[in-house]
Design a protein around this motif. Structure first.
Motif, PDB file in Angstrom:
ATOM      1  N   PRO A   1       0.816  -1.211   0.000  1.00  0.00           N
ATOM      2  CA  PRO A   1       0.000   0.000   0.000  1.00  0.00           C
ATOM      3  C   PRO A   1       0.852   1.265   0.000  1.00  0.00           C
ATOM      4  CG  PRO A   1      -0.229  -1.207   2.072  1.00  0.00           C
ATOM      5  CD  PRO A   1       0.653  -2.006   1.186  1.00  0.00           C
ATOM      6  N   GLN A   2       0.309   2.305  -0.606  1.00  0.00           N
ATOM      7  CA  GLN A   2       0.986   3.591  -0.668  1.00  0.00           C
ATOM      8  C   GLN A   2       0.340   4.561   0.317  1.00  0.00           C
ATOM      9  OE1 GLN A   2       0.407   4.416  -4.787  1.00  0.00           O
ATOM     10  NE2 GLN A   2       2.258   3.372  -5.384  1.00  0.00           N
ATOM     11  N   GLU A   3      -0.207   3.998   1.356  1.00  0.00           N
ATOM     12  CA  GLU A   3      -0.888   4.780   2.375  1.00  0.00           C
ATOM     13  C   GLU A   3      -0.370   4.332   3.727  1.00  0.00           C
ATOM     14  OE1 GLU A   3      -5.482   5.046   3.752  1.00  0.00           O
ATOM     15  OE2 GLU A   3      -5.105   4.836   1.611  1.00  0.00           O
ATOM     16  N   GLY A   4      -0.218   5.267   4.646  1.00  0.00           N
ATOM     17  CA  GLY A   4       0.297   4.904   5.956  1.00  0.00           C
ATOM     18  C   GLY A   4      -0.068   5.899   7.029  1.00  0.00           C
TER      19      GLY A   4
ATOM     20  N   VAL B   1      -1.305   9.415   5.603  1.00  0.00           N
ATOM     21  CA  VAL B   1      -0.653  10.053   4.462  1.00  0.00           C
ATOM     22  C   VAL B   1      -0.577   9.131   3.244  1.00  0.00           C
ATOM     23  CG1 VAL B   1       0.722  11.617   5.888  1.00  0.00           C
ATOM     24  CG2 VAL B   1       1.646   9.382   5.301  1.00  0.00           C
ATOM     25  N   LEU B   2      -0.419   9.751   2.085  1.00  0.00           N
ATOM     26  CA  LEU B   2      -0.158   9.040   0.826  1.00  0.00           C
ATOM     27  C   LEU B   2       1.272   9.340   0.416  1.00  0.00           C
ATOM     28  CD1 LEU B   2      -3.348   9.838  -1.267  1.00  0.00           C
ATOM     29  CD2 LEU B   2      -2.763   7.684  -0.170  1.00  0.00           C
TER      30      LEU B   2
ATOM     31  N   ILE C   1       6.175  12.606   0.846  1.00  0.00           N
ATOM     32  CA  ILE C   1       4.749  12.472   1.157  1.00  0.00           C
ATOM     33  C   ILE C   1       3.966  13.361   0.207  1.00  0.00           C
ATOM     34  CG2 ILE C   1       2.977  12.901   2.903  1.00  0.00           C
ATOM     35  CD1 ILE C   1       5.086  12.169   5.009  1.00  0.00           C
ATOM     36  N   MET C   2       2.963  12.775  -0.462  1.00  0.00           N
ATOM     37  CA  MET C   2       2.190  13.526  -1.446  1.00  0.00           C
ATOM     38  C   MET C   2       1.021  14.274  -0.838  1.00  0.00           C
ATOM     39  SD  MET C   2       2.234  11.080  -4.748  1.00  0.00           S
ATOM     40  CE  MET C   2       2.149   9.483  -3.982  1.00  0.00           C
TER      41      MET C   2
END
Length: 96
Positions: A35-38, A65-66, A90-91
């Motif tokens: 996953p690109q989320e945390g 965050v993404l 972080i985007m």
């Protein structure tokens, strides 16, 4: 053990990915993408600007965050997999 990142670094714990697709198909571990989320676990004090003043961080612990697919460095601390990345990786912050 507690980890305190330095400067503009952020420690992130990945969010667990769903075991099933929306259609009910079970996804095997080999087919899953990370996953690109945390969730932000810890943040540094901030980077030093051109005037040598510390620029405070925009993210804080417990922010969701993404981040980019290849962002950060994976580390294992006390058996837990974490990512350490620069704040610029972080985007965005997900808000409810």
């Amino acid at each position: 053990m507690k980890l305190r990142p330095l400067h503009d670094r952020v420690v992130v714990r990945r969010v667990k990915e769903e075991e099933k697709s929306k259609g009910g198909i079970i996804i095997p571990d080999t087919a899953k993408e990370k996953p690109q989320e945390g969730i932000v676990v810890a943040v540094g004090k901030g980077a030093r600007g051109d005037d040598n003043e510390i620029v405070p961080m925009d993210v804080k612990p417990k922010d969701r965050v993404l981040f980019g697919k290849w962002s950060g460095t994976e580390v294992t601390i006390d058996g837990e997999e974490l990512l350490i990345m620069k704040e610029s990786d972080i985007m965005g912050v997900l808000e409810k």
